[in-house]
Design an enzyme around this catalytic site. Structure first.
Site, mmCIF file in Angstrom:
data_model
loop_
_atom_site.group_PDB
_atom_site.id
_atom_site.type_symbol
_atom_site.label_atom_id
_atom_site.label_comp_id
_atom_site.label_asym_id
_atom_site.label_seq_id
_atom_site.Cartn_x
_atom_site.Cartn_y
_atom_site.Cartn_z
ATOM 1 N N CYS A 125 68.683 21.372 -41.010
ATOM 2 C CA CYS A 125 68.316 20.042 -41.504
ATOM 3 C C CYS A 125 68.537 19.968 -43.020
ATOM 4 O O CYS A 125 69.058 18.991 -43.539
ATOM 5 C CB CYS A 125 66.857 19.785 -41.181
ATOM 6 S SG CYS A 125 66.535 18.170 -40.519
ATOM 7 N N HIS A 136 62.401 11.043 -40.665
ATOM 8 C CA HIS A 136 61.636 11.278 -39.434
ATOM 9 C C HIS A 136 60.305 10.541 -39.378
ATOM 10 O O HIS A 136 59.545 10.711 -38.435
ATOM 11 C CB HIS A 136 61.439 12.778 -39.232
ATOM 12 C CG HIS A 136 62.741 13.507 -39.069
ATOM 13 N ND1 HIS A 136 63.542 13.358 -37.954
ATOM 14 C CD2 HIS A 136 63.425 14.340 -39.893
ATOM 15 C CE1 HIS A 136 64.635 14.089 -38.087
ATOM 16 N NE2 HIS A 136 64.593 14.694 -39.263
ATOM 17 N N CYS A 149 61.934 14.831 -45.600
ATOM 18 C CA CYS A 149 61.720 14.857 -44.158
ATOM 19 C C CYS A 149 61.214 13.497 -43.708
ATOM 20 O O CYS A 149 61.650 12.948 -42.690
ATOM 21 C CB CYS A 149 60.685 15.912 -43.773
ATOM 22 S SG CYS A 149 60.973 17.561 -44.415
ATOM 23 N N ARG A 157 66.162 25.444 -37.297
ATOM 24 C CA ARG A 157 66.412 24.001 -37.346
ATOM 25 C C ARG A 157 66.115 23.451 -38.745
ATOM 26 O O ARG A 157 66.820 22.574 -39.235
ATOM 27 C CB ARG A 157 65.549 23.286 -36.304
ATOM 28 C CG ARG A 157 65.911 21.831 -36.115
ATOM 29 C CD ARG A 157 67.252 21.697 -35.421
ATOM 30 N NE ARG A 157 67.748 20.323 -35.454
ATOM 31 C CZ ARG A 157 68.511 19.826 -36.419
ATOM 32 N NH1 ARG A 157 68.851 20.582 -37.439
ATOM 33 N NH2 ARG A 157 68.939 18.591 -36.362
#
Lengths: 124, 276
Positions: free
Chosen positions: B237, B194, B190, B233
């Site tokens: 992802c 991000h 992640c 979501r």
């Protein structure tokens, strides 16, 4: 039981060996057809998808996560290093927090596909 | 100078990422570093702005998004959610009290009795099953609509996740670990997309910042053409990075939500949101 364990360990060792063996760059001058094939693989979203992160001449809407793929022969005088980088050998994982997937090591591309893509990228 | 600072910061974050679940992990220090990282990366964007996702990175896209938010496609879903809520009002009031504006802000929280993270969606379904009603599916439809209705009523309140026990800290650490660990065929975490590379483009999609990720859920995604929950979501992802997704409301995703929500402490709840 112990022999079974040994068997398992040997199998693990062998598969580990196979998985971590890098491939050898093609020595011969690649044909125009190979380079064209490499370009297709590099632009394909489900294969190389190089454009997801790298600007490439002739590619539309590239990402900007990695550097533009230009002057590759200057940046990689040794073509083998570029093959290793794309394949994803552990010693090439030097960029901190790099997003680049280990294409060969994780089976995203076959070894042949890695070589074909490298042949194309090396013309840039 | 700026570059040196960025490198130093990204190294800091990557060290954070690779350090083991040591007892020395302090969520509040994490959160401060998280905010400082994004401040240093984009000095012109204030932390509060990240609740609007990747649109903060492009004036053009922000203008388009703001136009879409004037008559947002999720309005019907909020109405649906309100109708569903009122249909079983007595049941919900027993669980959540009578003020619908005071519900969303309580989630996610760590329940000391069950030693689990409780999410808003989890609480809605538990409330239903405890009363003998059928639970809803986890990712879209009624659960997302009710979640949207409750989020809409809580808009402007601030995310306030508390960690007050070792067990809660352990759940936070699990979420934090998940966030930082590369996985899947693409070997991505992640954090790589991000945090480290937020604001950059993958093809023409801008990677959003993890700061503020949980504030605007559930979201109506143009791609879905309907409303979906945060865990829906998460699954998408994970599929994108060719990792095997966990189930919505699994412990793994609840811990991830707990970590992510803590990182967004102090930011405004602005759900439901519209996203590409």
């Amino acid at each position: 039981m112990i022999s079974k364990m040994k068997h398992l360990l040997a199998a693990l060792a062998i598969s580990g060996f196979v998985i971590s063996t890098p491939i050898t760059a093609t020595a011969a001058e690649p044909s125009a057809a190979t380079i064209e094939e490499g370009k297709k693989l590099a632009f394909s979203r489900s294969k190389g998808n190089c454009l997801a992160c790298h600007a490439i001449k002739g590619g539309s809407m590239p990402g900007n996560i990695g550097p533009a793929l230009v002057a590759m022969k200057l940046r990689f005088p040794d073509k083998q290093k570029l093959v290793d980088k794309i394949w994803g050998t552990p010693e090439t994982q030097t960029v901190p927090n790099s997003m680049m997937p280990p294409f060969g090591r994780h089976g995203i591309l076959t070894d042949d596909e890695v070589n074909t893509i490298t042949d194309y990228i090396y013309t840039l | 100078m700026k570059k040196t600072l960025l490198i130093a910061l990204s190294l800091g974050v990557s060290m954070l990422a690779t350090s083991s679940m040591a007892a020395t992990i302090d969520p509040e220090t994490d959160r401060q570093q998280f905010i400082e990282f994004f401040k240093a990366k984009n000095p012109n964007i204030s932390p509060e702005e990240y609740i609007n996702g990747a649109y903060v990175y492009s004036a053009d896209k922000m203008a388009q998004w703001e136009a879409a938010e004037e008559f947002p496609p999720y309005l019907d879903a909020i109405d649906e959610g309100e109708a569903l809520y009122n249909k079983d009002l007595a049941v919900y009031q027993k669980c959540f009290g009578s003020d619908v504006s005071k519900i969303r802000v309580k989630y996610p929280y760590f329940d000391e009795a069950s030693k689990q993270v409780v999410t808003l969606e989890g609480a809605i379904n538990k409330c239903r099953t405890d009363a003998g009603l059928k639970p809803y599916g986890w990712k879209k439809g009624p659960i997302a609509q009710i979640s949207a209705y409750l989020a809409d009523n809580a808009r402007g309140q601030k995310i306030d996740v508390k960690i007050e026990s070792d067990a809660a800290l352990a759940a936070y650490n699990k979420g934090r670990d998940f966030f930082n660990k590369p996985r899947g065929q693409f070997n991505l975490s992640c954090a790589k997309c991000h945090v480290d590379n937020s604001g950059r483009n993958a093809r023409s999609n801008t990677l959003s910042a993890a700061l503020g990720h949980t504030t605007h859920f559930p979201v109506f995604r143009a791609k879905w053409q309907n409303l979906g929950t945060l865990h829906r979501r998460y699954e998408g992802c994970q599929k994108n990075i060719r990792a095997k997704p966990y189930k919505a409301q699994s412990e793994t995703y609840r811990d991830l939500e707990f970590f992510q929500a803590y990182m967004s402490n102090g930011l405004e709840i602005n759900g439901p949101g519209y996203r590409e």
